[in-house]
Design an enzyme around this catalytic site. Structure first.
Site, PDB file in Angstrom:
ATOM      1  N   CYS A   1     -23.347 110.049  54.570  1.00  0.00           N
ATOM      2  CA  CYS A   1     -24.328 110.914  55.232  1.00  0.00           C
ATOM      3  C   CYS A   1     -24.056 112.360  54.831  1.00  0.00           C
ATOM      4  O   CYS A   1     -22.898 112.788  54.789  1.00  0.00           O
ATOM      5  CB  CYS A   1     -24.207 110.760  56.753  1.00  0.00           C
ATOM      6  SG  CYS A   1     -25.438 111.714  57.670  1.00  0.00           S
TER       7      CYS A   1
ATOM      8  N   HIS B   1     -31.692 104.439  58.386  1.00  0.00           N
ATOM      9  CA  HIS B   1     -30.676 105.492  58.459  1.00  0.00           C
ATOM     10  C   HIS B   1     -31.323 106.797  58.934  1.00  0.00           C
ATOM     11  O   HIS B   1     -30.755 107.501  59.786  1.00  0.00           O
ATOM     12  CB  HIS B   1     -30.020 105.684  57.080  1.00  0.00           C
ATOM     13  CG  HIS B   1     -28.990 106.780  57.035  1.00  0.00           C
ATOM     14  ND1 HIS B   1     -27.646 106.533  56.881  1.00  0.00           N
ATOM     15  CD2 HIS B   1     -29.119 108.123  57.126  1.00  0.00           C
ATOM     16  CE1 HIS B   1     -26.987 107.704  56.887  1.00  0.00           C
ATOM     17  NE2 HIS B   1     -27.856 108.667  57.031  1.00  0.00           N
ATOM     18  N   GLU B   2     -32.510 107.091  58.400  1.00  0.00           N
ATOM     19  CA  GLU B   2     -33.181 108.359  58.766  1.00  0.00           C
ATOM     20  C   GLU B   2     -33.720 108.323  60.181  1.00  0.00           C
ATOM     21  O   GLU B   2     -33.566 109.286  60.931  1.00  0.00           O
ATOM     22  CB  GLU B   2     -34.312 108.672  57.779  1.00  0.00           C
ATOM     23  CG  GLU B   2     -33.901 108.757  56.315  1.00  0.00           C
ATOM     24  CD  GLU B   2     -32.631 109.554  56.087  1.00  0.00           C
ATOM     25  OE1 GLU B   2     -31.903 109.223  55.138  1.00  0.00           O
ATOM     26  OE2 GLU B   2     -32.339 110.487  56.876  1.00  0.00           O
TER      27      GLU B   2
ATOM     28  N   HIS C   1     -31.215 109.012  62.796  1.00  0.00           N
ATOM     29  CA  HIS C   1     -30.925 110.432  63.014  1.00  0.00           C
ATOM     30  C   HIS C   1     -31.856 111.029  64.073  1.00  0.00           C
ATOM     31  O   HIS C   1     -31.459 111.920  64.824  1.00  0.00           O
ATOM     32  CB  HIS C   1     -31.061 111.250  61.726  1.00  0.00           C
ATOM     33  CG  HIS C   1     -29.845 111.244  60.842  1.00  0.00           C
ATOM     34  ND1 HIS C   1     -28.597 111.631  61.275  1.00  0.00           N
ATOM     35  CD2 HIS C   1     -29.703 110.901  59.544  1.00  0.00           C
ATOM     36  CE1 HIS C   1     -27.735 111.527  60.269  1.00  0.00           C
ATOM     37  NE2 HIS C   1     -28.375 111.078  59.218  1.00  0.00           N
TER      38      HIS C   1
HETATM   39  C1  LIG Z   1     -27.823 104.924  49.216  1.00  0.00           C
HETATM   40  C2  LIG Z   1     -27.663 106.261  48.556  1.00  0.00           C
HETATM   41  N1  LIG Z   1     -27.197 107.310  49.305  1.00  0.00           N
HETATM   42  C3  LIG Z   1     -27.066 108.500  48.698  1.00  0.00           C
HETATM   43  N2  LIG Z   1     -26.590 109.600  49.402  1.00  0.00           N
HETATM   44  N3  LIG Z   1     -26.659 109.578  50.780  1.00  0.00           N
HETATM   45  C4  LIG Z   1     -27.907 109.670  51.358  1.00  0.00           C
HETATM   46  O1  LIG Z   1     -28.918 109.808  50.737  1.00  0.00           O
HETATM   47  C5  LIG Z   1     -27.936 109.657  52.865  1.00  0.00           C
HETATM   48  C6  LIG Z   1     -28.905 108.609  53.373  1.00  0.00           C
HETATM   49  C7  LIG Z   1     -28.672 107.221  52.779  1.00  0.00           C
HETATM   50  C8  LIG Z   1     -27.310 106.617  53.139  1.00  0.00           C
HETATM   51  C9  LIG Z   1     -27.562 105.114  53.135  1.00  0.00           C
HETATM   52  C10 LIG Z   1     -29.017 104.886  53.248  1.00  0.00           C
HETATM   53  C11 LIG Z   1     -29.690 106.221  53.296  1.00  0.00           C
HETATM   54  C12 LIG Z   1     -28.380 111.051  53.277  1.00  0.00           C
HETATM   55  N4  LIG Z   1     -28.459 111.129  54.733  1.00  0.00           N
HETATM   56  O2  LIG Z   1     -27.438 111.747  55.375  1.00  0.00           O
HETATM   57  C13 LIG Z   1     -29.755 111.413  55.249  1.00  0.00           C
HETATM   58  O3  LIG Z   1     -29.762 111.192  56.622  1.00  0.00           O
HETATM   59  C14 LIG Z   1     -27.407 108.671  47.356  1.00  0.00           C
HETATM   60  F1  LIG Z   1     -27.295 109.869  46.782  1.00  0.00           F
HETATM   61  C15 LIG Z   1     -27.892 107.566  46.656  1.00  0.00           C
HETATM   62  N5  LIG Z   1     -28.298 107.657  45.332  1.00  0.00           N
HETATM   63  C16 LIG Z   1     -28.862 106.500  44.665  1.00  0.00           C
HETATM   64  C17 LIG Z   1     -30.079 106.915  43.849  1.00  0.00           C
HETATM   65  N6  LIG Z   1     -29.731 107.983  42.895  1.00  0.00           N
HETATM   66  C18 LIG Z   1     -30.891 108.333  42.096  1.00  0.00           C
HETATM   67  C19 LIG Z   1     -30.529 109.448  41.128  1.00  0.00           C
HETATM   68  O4  LIG Z   1     -30.030 110.576  41.855  1.00  0.00           O
HETATM   69  C20 LIG Z   1     -28.874 110.273  42.663  1.00  0.00           C
HETATM   70  C21 LIG Z   1     -29.223 109.173  43.657  1.00  0.00           C
HETATM   71  C22 LIG Z   1     -27.965 108.765  44.457  1.00  0.00           C
HETATM   72  N7  LIG Z   1     -28.014 106.373  47.265  1.00  0.00           N
HETATM   73 NI    NI Z   2     -27.606 110.799  57.248  1.00  0.00          NI
END
Ligand SMILES: Cc1nc(NNC(=O)[C@H](CC2CCCC2)CN(O)CO)c(F)c(N2CCN3CCOC[C@@H]3C2)n1
Ligand code: NI
Length: 183
Positions: free
Chosen positions: A110, A153-154, A157
């Site tokens: 997160c 997840h969102e 929040h």
């Molecule tokens: C799964 C994932 N979680 C990443 N981070 N965490 C987040 O997004 C948190 C939200 C996610 C955590 C689990 C489900 C939702 C943010 N949260 O706190 C908001 O509430 C990533 F960054 C990521 N990816 C995969 C796809 N990739 C494409 C190219 O660019 C990089 C990107 C990286 N996949």
């Molecule tokens: Ni989060």
């Protein structure tokens, strides 16, 4: 533009309280905020911009993470079947979900949590969501697997729930009966 300094971290009150519904139709300020949230997620996935502004990569963001206790969220990602999601949502509501569960095999992180929290985060395998999108249109989304996990997840929040609240305290890596990984 939103950068990491705008994202509140664990301990900030909006992360553990229930956010208020957004007045419809959305006012100019809320529309700008939601648009900026979507832009942040897109920027966080851009190699140049994310490096230049030191953005942690993300696929979703919720308004309470900006210290705004409002029911708004944005996502930008492609699921493993090549379906892409890139939009902002006001007042999203899960109107139904499967009993069957899923999880991301590597656990979750997160942007508001500056530490690793290992463990399986059980989520509904399928969810149906009603919301108003960034363009002000009512939408109904039927999501499965990875997409369902991101949206849950969102939406968590918006209800003051953090991903680690779902991790089994006695056995963090216990997979729920019958649950299959979504990745
Ligand atoms: C799964 C994932 N979680 C990443 N981070 N965490 C987040 O997004 C948190 C939200 C996610 C955590 C689990 C489900 C939702 C943010 N949260 O706190 C908001 O509430 C990533 F960054 C990521 N990816 C995969 C796809 N990739 C494409 C190219 O660019 C990089 C990107 C990286 N996949
Ligand atoms: Ni989060």
């Amino acid at each position: 533009m939103i950068t990491m300094k705008d994202i509140v971290r664990e301990g900030y009150p909006t992360l553990t309280e229930s956010a208020a519904p957004v007045e419809m139709p959305p006012n100019k300020e809320d529309q700008e905020t939601l648009t900026d949230m979507l832009t942040f997620i897109q920027n966080s996935q851009d190699p140049e911009i994310s490096e230049k502004y030191e953005l942690r990569p993300g696929v979703g963001l919720a308004a309470p993470q900006l210290g705004l206790s409002k029911r708004m969220m944005a996502v930008h990602f492609e699921d493993l079947n090549g379906n892409s999601y890139s939009d902002g949502y006001y007042n999203p509501k899960i109107i139904s979900h499967s009993v069957e569960q899923t999880y991301i095999s590597t656990g979750e992180g997160c942007l508001s949590v500056d530490r690793e929290v290992p463990g399986i985060v059980p989520r509904h395998m399928r969810i149906t969501i009603k919301a108003i999108n960034l363009n002000g249109e009512p939408v109904k989304l039927r999501l499965k697997g990875y997409a369902a996990v991101v949206f849950q997840h969102e939406i968590d929040h918006l209800n003051g729930i953090m991903f680690y609240d779902h991790i089994n305290k006695n056995d963090p890596f216990k997979t729920p009966d019958g649950a299959k990984p979504c990745d």
